[in-house]
Design a protein around this motif. Structure first.
Motif, mmCIF file in Angstrom:
data_model
loop_
_atom_site.group_PDB
_atom_site.id
_atom_site.type_symbol
_atom_site.label_atom_id
_atom_site.label_comp_id
_atom_site.label_asym_id
_atom_site.label_seq_id
_atom_site.Cartn_x
_atom_site.Cartn_y
_atom_site.Cartn_z
ATOM 1 N N ILE A 104 0.842 -1.187 0.000
ATOM 2 C CA ILE A 104 0.000 0.000 0.000
ATOM 3 C C ILE A 104 0.884 1.245 0.000
ATOM 4 O O ILE A 104 1.869 1.313 0.743
ATOM 5 C CB ILE A 104 -0.901 0.037 1.254
ATOM 6 C CG1 ILE A 104 -1.949 -1.070 1.222
ATOM 7 C CG2 ILE A 104 -1.572 1.394 1.414
ATOM 8 C CD1 ILE A 104 -2.705 -1.205 2.530
ATOM 9 N N ILE A 105 0.507 2.212 -0.838
ATOM 10 C CA ILE A 105 1.078 3.562 -0.752
ATOM 11 C C ILE A 105 -0.125 4.498 -0.682
ATOM 12 O O ILE A 105 -0.678 4.906 -1.701
ATOM 13 C CB ILE A 105 1.983 3.897 -1.950
ATOM 14 C CG1 ILE A 105 3.044 2.817 -2.133
ATOM 15 C CG2 ILE A 105 2.661 5.255 -1.744
ATOM 16 C CD1 ILE A 105 3.958 3.060 -3.293
ATOM 17 N N GLY A 106 -0.552 4.784 0.522
ATOM 18 C CA GLY A 106 -1.837 5.429 0.711
ATOM 19 C C GLY A 106 -1.775 6.923 0.964
ATOM 20 O O GLY A 106 -0.723 7.501 1.246
ATOM 21 N N PHE A 107 -2.941 7.540 0.857
ATOM 22 C CA PHE A 107 -3.212 8.878 1.352
ATOM 23 C C PHE A 107 -2.180 9.908 0.936
ATOM 24 O O PHE A 107 -1.591 10.594 1.749
ATOM 25 C CB PHE A 107 -3.354 8.828 2.867
ATOM 26 C CG PHE A 107 -4.248 9.908 3.411
ATOM 27 C CD1 PHE A 107 -5.530 10.077 2.929
ATOM 28 C CD2 PHE A 107 -3.811 10.734 4.417
ATOM 29 C CE1 PHE A 107 -6.363 11.072 3.433
ATOM 30 C CE2 PHE A 107 -4.634 11.731 4.929
ATOM 31 C CZ PHE A 107 -5.909 11.900 4.434
ATOM 32 N N CYS A 108 -1.916 9.986 -0.355
ATOM 33 C CA CYS A 108 -1.057 10.992 -0.990
ATOM 34 C C CYS A 108 0.424 10.826 -0.684
ATOM 35 O O CYS A 108 1.231 11.702 -1.013
ATOM 36 C CB CYS A 108 -1.493 12.433 -0.664
ATOM 37 S SG CYS A 108 -0.711 13.222 0.757
ATOM 38 N N THR A 109 0.829 9.696 -0.107
ATOM 39 C CA THR A 109 2.256 9.498 0.186
ATOM 40 C C THR A 109 3.103 9.640 -1.067
ATOM 41 O O THR A 109 4.167 10.265 -1.041
ATOM 42 C CB THR A 109 2.472 8.114 0.821
ATOM 43 O OG1 THR A 109 1.784 8.067 2.075
ATOM 44 C CG2 THR A 109 3.948 7.852 1.053
ATOM 45 N N PHE A 110 2.639 9.067 -2.176
ATOM 46 C CA PHE A 110 3.419 9.176 -3.414
ATOM 47 C C PHE A 110 3.491 10.616 -3.897
ATOM 48 O O PHE A 110 4.446 11.010 -4.567
ATOM 49 C CB PHE A 110 2.822 8.274 -4.501
ATOM 50 C CG PHE A 110 3.738 8.040 -5.665
ATOM 51 C CD1 PHE A 110 4.772 7.134 -5.581
ATOM 52 C CD2 PHE A 110 3.578 8.745 -6.853
ATOM 53 C CE1 PHE A 110 5.637 6.925 -6.646
ATOM 54 C CE2 PHE A 110 4.425 8.541 -7.931
ATOM 55 C CZ PHE A 110 5.465 7.631 -7.828
ATOM 56 N N ASN A 111 2.510 11.426 -3.551
ATOM 57 C CA ASN A 111 2.488 12.833 -3.970
ATOM 58 C C ASN A 111 3.548 13.679 -3.266
ATOM 59 O O ASN A 111 3.778 14.824 -3.652
ATOM 60 C CB ASN A 111 1.108 13.449 -3.714
ATOM 61 C CG ASN A 111 0.019 12.803 -4.546
ATOM 62 O OD1 ASN A 111 -0.485 11.747 -4.186
ATOM 63 N ND2 ASN A 111 -0.349 13.413 -5.656
ATOM 64 N N TYR A 112 4.173 13.132 -2.233
ATOM 65 C CA TYR A 112 5.279 13.846 -1.587
ATOM 66 C C TYR A 112 6.555 13.797 -2.428
ATOM 67 O O TYR A 112 7.501 14.544 -2.159
ATOM 68 C CB TYR A 112 5.575 13.245 -0.211
ATOM 69 C CG TYR A 112 4.611 13.655 0.868
ATOM 70 C CD1 TYR A 112 4.716 14.878 1.513
ATOM 71 C CD2 TYR A 112 3.588 12.799 1.273
ATOM 72 C CE1 TYR A 112 3.834 15.246 2.515
ATOM 73 C CE2 TYR A 112 2.698 13.149 2.267
ATOM 74 C CZ TYR A 112 2.830 14.380 2.886
ATOM 75 O OH TYR A 112 1.942 14.737 3.880
ATOM 76 N N LEU A 113 6.587 12.905 -3.406
ATOM 77 C CA LEU A 113 7.752 12.795 -4.283
ATOM 78 C C LEU A 113 7.592 13.816 -5.399
ATOM 79 O O LEU A 113 6.772 13.656 -6.289
ATOM 80 C CB LEU A 113 7.852 11.379 -4.845
ATOM 81 C CG LEU A 113 7.963 10.273 -3.787
ATOM 82 C CD1 LEU A 113 7.854 8.900 -4.435
ATOM 83 C CD2 LEU A 113 9.263 10.400 -3.006
ATOM 84 N N LEU A 114 8.407 14.855 -5.381
ATOM 85 C CA LEU A 114 8.151 16.025 -6.214
ATOM 86 C C LEU A 114 8.855 15.991 -7.562
ATOM 87 O O LEU A 114 8.528 16.783 -8.445
ATOM 88 C CB LEU A 114 8.566 17.291 -5.455
ATOM 89 C CG LEU A 114 7.935 17.476 -4.062
ATOM 90 C CD1 LEU A 114 8.380 18.811 -3.460
ATOM 91 C CD2 LEU A 114 6.423 17.379 -4.115
#
Length: 255
Positions: A104-114
């Motif tokens: 799981i990569i949940g709740f915008c965690t991947f969105n922290y990678l800019l």
């Protein structure tokens, strides 16, 4: 008063998200057939603890020591310390010898990678922790997730909640950066005592990069994944131009 990074303020993170539950039910349903689950960006255990209470064994990856400290306390309070193994690593540069059938990569965690570089580093490192044909679930913020924020660059009131017998008023100010597809959220917390007197104020900064499906699909292909389903919300309705979430279910495959 200076802004601190949201990942360095786990209590404020929990306060801000204490009304978010829909995604937790989704993961509990989607992970029913799996006994061992790896979560990348476990944070304070908002998703992992309910899964552990369902009897799942969790391996949680997070680089923030402060998030992990908060998580450790919550595991003891929920009596699930034996169910969750914590690994303090940056999941762009994983050095672990563990493999699972569900991640799981949940709740915008991947969105922290800019940056694209960081996104590819993370996807390829995560791929190395998955068994062949493993399932991986992403919860990705898209542009429409923030549609009500694009036209608002003033401080706005969000809601009031309770924490530690104090009233907490939450505000937010958002800046949108077209170049880079970045959303900068400044979150403000005001704590009041039982007599309504302001006790303290805190401010945190959260920066995310939103994604379009086409670019995310390309990142996945370049990193050894096949997308099998895409949904537009936590009820698993179809993804379209008006969807506020992008829930992506993929499998590991040969590159």
């Amino acid at each position: 008063m200076n802004y601190t990074n949201v990942v360095e303020e786990p209590i404020l993170y929990d306060i801000f998200n204490d009304d978010c539950h829909e995604d937790i039910l989704m993961y509990r349903n989607m992970c029913k057939e799996f006994n061992n689950i790896m979560e990348f960006g476990i944070g304070t255990g908002r998703i992992a603890i309910p899964l552990a209470l369902d009897g799942k064994q969790i391996i949680g990856i997070d680089k923030s020591k402060k998030m992990i400290e908060r998580l450790t306390d919550k595991l003891k309070k929920n009596n699930v310390s034996e169910k969750i193994e914590i690994i303090n690593q940056d999941f762009r540069f994983l050095d672990i010898n563990k493999n699972v059938d569900c991640a799981i990569i949940g709740f915008c965690t991947f969105n922290y990678l800019l940056t694209i570089e960081d996104q590819l580093l993370a996807l390829r490192a995560i791929n190395s922790c998955l068994n062949n044909n493993a399932t991986i679930i992403f919860d990705i913020f898209v542009k429409s997730t923030f549609k009500e924020l694009f036209s608002c660059n003033e401080k706005i009131y969000i809601r009031k909640t309770k924490f530690d017998n104090q009233d907490v008023k939450i505000y937010r100010k958002t800046d949108f950066e077209q170049n880079g597809q970045l959303i900068h959220q400044k979150r403000y917390f005001e704590f009041y005592d039982n007599e309504g007197q302001l006790v303290k104020e805190r401010k945190v900064l959260m920066t995310n990069r939103f994604f379009f499906f086409g670019e995310f699909e390309l990142l996945m292909k370049m990193s050894g994944y096949k997308i099998v389903n895409i949904y537009g919300n936590y009820n698993l309705n179809s993804f379209d131009n008006n969807s506020n979430e992008m829930i992506v279910v993929a499998t590991k495959c040969d590159r």
